[in-house]
Scaffold this motif. Structure first.
Motif, PDB file in Angstrom:
ATOM      1  N   GLY A 221       0.783  -1.229   0.000  1.00  0.00           N
ATOM      2  CA  GLY A 221       0.000   0.000   0.000  1.00  0.00           C
ATOM      3  C   GLY A 221       0.814   1.278   0.000  1.00  0.00           C
ATOM      4  N   ARG A 222       2.126   1.172  -0.158  1.00  0.00           N
ATOM      5  CA  ARG A 222       2.980   2.359  -0.080  1.00  0.00           C
ATOM      6  C   ARG A 222       3.207   3.051  -1.421  1.00  0.00           C
ATOM      7  NH1 ARG A 222       7.143  -0.502   4.175  1.00  0.00           N
ATOM      8  NH2 ARG A 222       6.987  -2.223   2.681  1.00  0.00           N
ATOM      9  N   MET A 223       2.763   2.418  -2.503  1.00  0.00           N
ATOM     10  CA  MET A 223       3.041   2.923  -3.846  1.00  0.00           C
ATOM     11  C   MET A 223       2.633   4.380  -4.059  1.00  0.00           C
ATOM     12  SD  MET A 223       4.338   2.212  -6.853  1.00  0.00           S
ATOM     13  CE  MET A 223       4.277   0.475  -7.326  1.00  0.00           C
ATOM     14  N   PRO A 224       1.420   4.820  -3.680  1.00  0.00           N
ATOM     15  CA  PRO A 224       1.034   6.216  -3.945  1.00  0.00           C
ATOM     16  C   PRO A 224       1.999   7.232  -3.336  1.00  0.00           C
ATOM     17  CG  PRO A 224      -0.888   4.918  -3.370  1.00  0.00           C
ATOM     18  CD  PRO A 224       0.299   4.048  -3.110  1.00  0.00           C
ATOM     19  N   LEU A 225       2.394   7.021  -2.085  1.00  0.00           N
ATOM     20  CA  LEU A 225       3.308   7.957  -1.434  1.00  0.00           C
ATOM     21  C   LEU A 225       4.694   7.907  -2.073  1.00  0.00           C
ATOM     22  CD1 LEU A 225       4.038  10.000   0.701  1.00  0.00           C
ATOM     23  CD2 LEU A 225       4.333   8.128   2.352  1.00  0.00           C
ATOM     24  N   LEU A 226       5.134   6.702  -2.433  1.00  0.00           N
ATOM     25  CA  LEU A 226       6.446   6.564  -3.071  1.00  0.00           C
ATOM     26  C   LEU A 226       6.488   7.287  -4.414  1.00  0.00           C
ATOM     27  CD1 LEU A 226       7.161   2.817  -2.243  1.00  0.00           C
ATOM     28  CD2 LEU A 226       8.392   4.798  -1.334  1.00  0.00           C
ATOM     29  N   MET A 227       5.414   7.168  -5.183  1.00  0.00           N
ATOM     30  CA  MET A 227       5.357   7.847  -6.479  1.00  0.00           C
ATOM     31  C   MET A 227       5.342   9.364  -6.306  1.00  0.00           C
ATOM     32  SD  MET A 227       2.822   5.453  -8.767  1.00  0.00           S
ATOM     33  CE  MET A 227       3.034   6.521 -10.191  1.00  0.00           C
ATOM     34  N   LYS A 228       4.620   9.828  -5.315  1.00  0.00           N
ATOM     35  CA  LYS A 228       4.548  11.263  -5.045  1.00  0.00           C
ATOM     36  C   LYS A 228       5.929  11.808  -4.659  1.00  0.00           C
ATOM     37  CE  LYS A 228       2.065  14.608  -2.149  1.00  0.00           C
ATOM     38  NZ  LYS A 228       1.052  14.763  -1.070  1.00  0.00           N
ATOM     39  N   LEU A 229       6.636  11.080  -3.770  1.00  0.00           N
ATOM     40  CA  LEU A 229       7.966  11.508  -3.362  1.00  0.00           C
ATOM     41  C   LEU A 229       8.956  11.443  -4.521  1.00  0.00           C
ATOM     42  CD1 LEU A 229       8.234   9.815   0.152  1.00  0.00           C
ATOM     43  CD2 LEU A 229       8.351  12.272  -0.314  1.00  0.00           C
ATOM     44  N   ASN A 230       8.826  10.401  -5.325  1.00  0.00           N
ATOM     45  CA  ASN A 230       9.719  10.246  -6.469  1.00  0.00           C
ATOM     46  C   ASN A 230       9.593  11.437  -7.418  1.00  0.00           C
ATOM     47  OD1 ASN A 230      11.392   8.448  -8.394  1.00  0.00           O
ATOM     48  ND2 ASN A 230       9.598   8.912  -9.616  1.00  0.00           N
ATOM     49  N   LYS A 231       8.371  11.833  -7.728  1.00  0.00           N
ATOM     50  CA  LYS A 231       8.139  12.968  -8.627  1.00  0.00           C
ATOM     51  C   LYS A 231       8.684  14.267  -8.034  1.00  0.00           C
ATOM     52  CE  LYS A 231       4.389  15.208 -11.260  1.00  0.00           C
ATOM     53  NZ  LYS A 231       4.684  16.596 -10.856  1.00  0.00           N
ATOM     54  N   TYR A 232       8.378  14.495  -6.764  1.00  0.00           N
ATOM     55  CA  TYR A 232       8.795  15.725  -6.091  1.00  0.00           C
ATOM     56  C   TYR A 232      10.318  15.858  -6.063  1.00  0.00           C
ATOM     57  CZ  TYR A 232       9.531  19.099  -2.304  1.00  0.00           C
ATOM     58  OH  TYR A 232       9.953  20.174  -1.560  1.00  0.00           O
ATOM     59  N   LEU A 233      11.006  14.773  -5.686  1.00  0.00           N
ATOM     60  CA  LEU A 233      12.453  14.836  -5.501  1.00  0.00           C
ATOM     61  C   LEU A 233      13.217  14.828  -6.826  1.00  0.00           C
ATOM     62  CD1 LEU A 233      12.756  12.477  -2.398  1.00  0.00           C
ATOM     63  CD2 LEU A 233      13.048  14.962  -2.454  1.00  0.00           C
ATOM     64  N   LYS A 234      12.729  14.082  -7.803  1.00  0.00           N
ATOM     65  CA  LYS A 234      13.414  14.069  -9.095  1.00  0.00           C
ATOM     66  C   LYS A 234      13.355  15.430  -9.775  1.00  0.00           C
ATOM     67  CE  LYS A 234      13.874   9.375 -10.721  1.00  0.00           C
ATOM     68  NZ  LYS A 234      13.621   8.416 -11.826  1.00  0.00           N
ATOM     69  N   GLU A 235      12.238  16.130  -9.592  1.00  0.00           N
ATOM     70  CA  GLU A 235      12.111  17.473 -10.163  1.00  0.00           C
ATOM     71  C   GLU A 235      13.092  18.446  -9.521  1.00  0.00           C
ATOM     72  OE1 GLU A 235       8.042  18.461  -9.555  1.00  0.00           O
ATOM     73  OE2 GLU A 235       7.332  17.424 -11.367  1.00  0.00           O
ATOM     74  N   ARG A 236      13.628  18.078  -8.362  1.00  0.00           N
ATOM     75  CA  ARG A 236      14.559  18.943  -7.638  1.00  0.00           C
ATOM     76  C   ARG A 236      15.985  18.401  -7.652  1.00  0.00           C
ATOM     77  NH1 ARG A 236       9.611  19.532  -6.422  1.00  0.00           N
ATOM     78  NH2 ARG A 236       8.742  21.469  -5.600  1.00  0.00           N
ATOM     79  N   GLY A 237      16.244  17.493  -8.595  1.00  0.00           N
ATOM     80  CA  GLY A 237      17.607  17.043  -8.820  1.00  0.00           C
ATOM     81  C   GLY A 237      18.116  15.959  -7.879  1.00  0.00           C
TER      82      GLY A 237
END
Length: 320
Positions: free
Chosen positions: A171-187
């Motif tokens: 059940g952790r996928m939604p939060l992981l995807m959200k963090l992945n998008k946020y952090l990748k956009e910031r290098g």
């Protein structure tokens, strides 16, 4: 202290080997190995209670050596009370300890275990308070021992990732995807590897993170090449996870959603970022200077200490 003690596990290879290497206990897998023919029979017998009193045929060779032990510590690698009943029926004076290494979800089974008159301990202080159990926190080892058949542990030196998460979805996928998008956009460079849940349907976007289960020493290679460890606990869990122990012993920073960590000795603002509470810049936290954990703190979480607490009624758990 722990002489004549047997620990029964569900076959976690590195964990079994590392415990055995301590020289403090004997360690065995609860069940003997099963092949393609016997595995369906095993599942049938356990899910239907077919021939309940003959379940001992699936137990490994430890069942023939019980007379050597005063204490048996059984991890939560079982689905019924038959193992407890088997030990009690043959050696009633053996001290039986059930240790929950995972959050408790089957309260019905727990009630049957408690009714059997054995000691029940857990790594999660909230479960201990809710169910009246004894507390013994998570543990780790100075040195991990791997089975010879696994690939050799690579002494990785260079940092390849700012942040990693490798584990089951749960059940952790939604939060992981959200963090992945946020952090990748910031290098921020991430490695997210998720073993999907069997009954869950995933979008094509999710599938980019899918990996097959990997040996623990391979996982540690990723850990050693990262700056930070991402720890996402399941709802209601407050016990420290294995990821927290790995970060502690390998000197990695922790990003977690476990809010209870701020009330524990392990909490160090320089090394721990709590999602949903911290208002610091997450990118700056990740990119900040090298992490070092206190050596005395690590000593509180080694396997030897964990084992000792079962035999010392005055054991100190405050803040652990």
């Amino acid at each position: 202290m722990a002489a004549n003690t047997l620990i029964l596990l569900g076959g976690m290879d590195w964990l079994e080997k590392s415990m055995q290497a301590s020289g403090l206990v004997d360690v065995a897998s609860v069940y003997k190995s099963r092949n393609k023919l016997t595995k369906p029979l095993f599942k049938l017998q356990y899910h239907t209670k077919l021939l309940y009193r003959y379940r001992h045929v699936w137990y490994d060779d430890w069942k023939n050596k019980l007379n050597q032990y005063r204490t048996v510590i059984l991890f939560d690698a079982f689905e019924d009370t038959d193992i407890i009943e088997y030990i009690q029926g043959r050696f009633s004076k053996i001290r039986i300890i059930i240790y929950y290494y995972n959050p408790i979800y089957n309260s019905s089974l727990l009630n049957r275990i408690i009714s059997a008159g054995v000691e029940v301990w857990s790594f999660d202080i909230r479960d201990c308070k809710e169910y009246g159990l004894m507390y013994n926190p998570q543990f780790y080892f100075w040195n991990i021992v791997f089975p010879e058949k696994k690939s050799k542990d690579i002494k990785a030196k260079s940092i390849a990732y700012d942040l990693i998460f490798i584990g089951k979805d749960k059940g952790r996928m939604p939060l992981l995807m959200k963090l992945n998008k946020y952090l990748k956009e910031r290098g921020i460079s991430l490695f997210i590897g998720i073993c999907p849940d069997k009954e869950t349907r995933y979008s094509s976007e999710c599938k980019q993170f899918f990996i097959k289960s990997i040996p623990y020493n391979n996982y540690l290679d990723y850990l050693k090449r990262s700056r930070c460890v991402l720890d996402i606990v399941q709802e209601g869990q407050v016990g420290l996870t294995l990821r927290i122990m790995e970060a502690l012993f390998y000197n990695k920073k922790i990003i977690t959603n476990n809010r209870s960590i701020q009330d524990m000795k392990i909490y160090d603002k320089n090394n721990v970022y709590i999602l949903g509470i911290d208002n610091r810049d997450l990118v700056e936290f990740i990119k900040d200077s090298k992490c070092e954990w206190d050596e005395e703190l690590k000593k509180q979480y080694i396997f030897d200490k964990w084992l000792h607490r079962f035999f010392d009624i005055q054991y100190d758990i405050k803040g652990l």
